[in-house]
Design a protein around this motif. Structure first.
Motif, mmCIF file in Angstrom:
data_model
loop_
_atom_site.group_PDB
_atom_site.id
_atom_site.type_symbol
_atom_site.label_atom_id
_atom_site.label_comp_id
_atom_site.label_asym_id
_atom_site.label_seq_id
_atom_site.Cartn_x
_atom_site.Cartn_y
_atom_site.Cartn_z
ATOM 1 N N VAL A 117 1.012 -1.121 -0.028
ATOM 2 C CA VAL A 117 0.018 -0.164 0.109
ATOM 3 C C VAL A 117 0.942 1.256 0.024
ATOM 4 C CG1 VAL A 117 -2.085 -1.267 1.154
ATOM 5 C CG2 VAL A 117 -0.397 0.134 2.522
ATOM 6 N N GLU A 118 0.309 2.258 -0.528
ATOM 7 C CA GLU A 118 0.870 3.609 -0.542
ATOM 8 C C GLU A 118 0.182 4.610 0.342
ATOM 9 O OE1 GLU A 118 2.957 6.764 -3.559
ATOM 10 O OE2 GLU A 118 0.943 5.751 -4.036
ATOM 11 N N LYS A 139 -6.562 -5.173 8.985
ATOM 12 C CA LYS A 139 -7.807 -5.712 9.309
ATOM 13 C C LYS A 139 -8.734 -5.780 8.384
ATOM 14 C CE LYS A 139 -7.327 -4.459 14.423
ATOM 15 N NZ LYS A 139 -7.939 -3.872 15.422
ATOM 16 N N GLN A 140 -8.914 -4.681 7.571
ATOM 17 C CA GLN A 140 -9.870 -4.272 6.533
ATOM 18 C C GLN A 140 -9.326 -5.253 5.255
ATOM 19 O OE1 GLN A 140 -12.352 -2.229 6.738
ATOM 20 N NE2 GLN A 140 -13.116 -2.694 4.761
ATOM 21 N N LEU A 141 -8.258 -5.404 5.003
ATOM 22 C CA LEU A 141 -7.949 -6.166 3.795
ATOM 23 C C LEU A 141 -7.782 -7.926 4.328
ATOM 24 C CD1 LEU A 141 -5.063 -3.941 2.374
ATOM 25 C CD2 LEU A 141 -7.449 -4.375 1.474
ATOM 26 N N PHE A 159 -4.675 12.223 4.868
ATOM 27 C CA PHE A 159 -3.903 11.292 3.875
ATOM 28 C C PHE A 159 -4.778 10.590 2.900
ATOM 29 C CE2 PHE A 159 -5.742 8.953 7.689
ATOM 30 C CZ PHE A 159 -6.081 7.957 7.123
ATOM 31 N N VAL A 160 -4.139 9.973 1.944
ATOM 32 C CA VAL A 160 -4.771 9.124 0.652
ATOM 33 C C VAL A 160 -4.222 7.814 0.880
ATOM 34 C CG1 VAL A 160 -4.910 8.736 -1.641
ATOM 35 C CG2 VAL A 160 -5.012 11.320 -0.380
ATOM 36 N N SER A 165 -5.820 -0.647 -7.111
ATOM 37 C CA SER A 165 -6.568 0.085 -8.167
ATOM 38 C C SER A 165 -7.373 0.838 -7.076
ATOM 39 C CB SER A 165 -7.024 -0.632 -9.246
ATOM 40 O OG SER A 165 -8.070 -1.348 -8.546
ATOM 41 N N ARG A 166 -7.417 0.566 -5.802
ATOM 42 C CA ARG A 166 -8.411 1.225 -4.894
ATOM 43 C C ARG A 166 -7.758 2.422 -4.314
ATOM 44 N NH1 ARG A 166 -11.312 -3.406 -1.599
ATOM 45 N NH2 ARG A 166 -9.211 -3.642 -0.704
ATOM 46 N N GLN A 167 -8.603 3.249 -3.818
ATOM 47 C CA GLN A 167 -8.042 4.562 -3.131
ATOM 48 C C GLN A 167 -8.840 5.012 -2.056
ATOM 49 O OE1 GLN A 167 -5.961 7.723 -5.341
ATOM 50 N NE2 GLN A 167 -7.474 9.044 -4.572
#
Length: 186
Positions: A117-118, A139-141, A159-160, A165-167
Motif C-alpha cells: 500500500v502507499e 484488518k480491513q484487507l 492522507f490518501v 487500483s483502490r483509493q
C-alpha cells in the motif's frame, strides 16, 4: 512529482519486474534485490541529474546503460540489480526504472503474503500514526500490509491510501473539492 519515485507500472515495466523476480527467486535473492532497488530509488529521488540522464532521449542507450550501471555499482548493488538497470537502459526503458522497481516490490510483497500500500500524507507521519493506519488496513484487507509513505503538501491535511487500483481519500483537499462541487450544483 518529478521528485517522487512513481508507482505506476506500464506493461513493459511489469514484464521486466517479473523477469527480475523470477531470477531473484531462483537465486534466493528476493530480499537483496529489493534492497538494491530501494538504494537506487533513494538515489533517484535525491538526484535530479540522475533522473534527467535516465529520461533523456539524447543520450545513447549504450552510454546511458554504462552510466547507470556505474551509479548502481557505486551504490553497492548486487550483480542482478546492476544488470537489471543496465538492461533497462540499453533497451530504452531507463525512464521506467521507478515503475519496474514498484512492480518488483509488489511481487515480493505478494510472495510474502502481504499487500503493498502507499500512504500519501500532507505531512510526515509519526511512527504511531503510520502503525495505526497499517493496522486498520490489515484488518480491513485481511492480510499483512507493507506500507510505503510519502508527503504531498497539496493535500492540505489528512492522507490518501492506495491499495492496488483502490483509493481511500481522507484528505482536506478532497473534502474541499467535494464541498466546492456541492456548492456549484446547489
Amino acid at each position: 512529482m518529478a521528485e517522487s519515485f512513481e508507482s505506476g507500472a506500464s506493461e513493459a515495466a511489469g514484464r521486466y519486474a517479473q523477469a527480475v523476480f523470477d531470477l531473484a527467486k531462483q537465486a534466493k535473492a528476493l530480499e537483496a534485490v529489493e534492497q538494491d532497488f530501494a538504494k537506487f530509488a533513494a538515489a533517484w529521488k535525491e538526484s535530479a541529474d540522475l533522473r534527467a540522464a535516465a529520461r533523456s532521449p539524447l543520450i545513447d542507450p549504450e552510454e546511458k546503460a554504462k552510466a547507470l550501471t556505474a551509479v548502481a555499482a557505486k551504490l553497492g548493488l548486487s550483480d542482478l540489480g546492476r544488470k537489471t538497470i543496465g538492461v533497462a537502459a540499453q533497451n530504452r526503458r531507463a525512464a521506467e526504472l521507478p515503475a519496474i522497481f514498484a512492480s518488483y516490490r509488489a511481487l515480493v510483497a505478494r510472495e510474502r503474503g502481504a499487500r503493498q500500500v502507499e500512504i500519501v500524507s500532507a505531512r510526515p507521519l509519526a511512527e504511531a500514526e503510520k502503525s495505526a493506519i497499517v493496522e486498520a488496513l490489515g484488518k480491513q484487507l485481511g492480510a499483512k500490509v507493507e506500507a510505503e509513505t510519502r508527503v504531498d503538501d497539496s493535500l492540505i491535511g489528512g492522507f490518501v491510501v492506495r491499495v492496488g487500483s483502490r483509493q481511500f481519500d481522507a484528505s482536506v483537499k478532497a473534502k474541499l473539492d467535494a464541498l466546492r462541487l456541492a456548492l456549484k450544483s446547489a
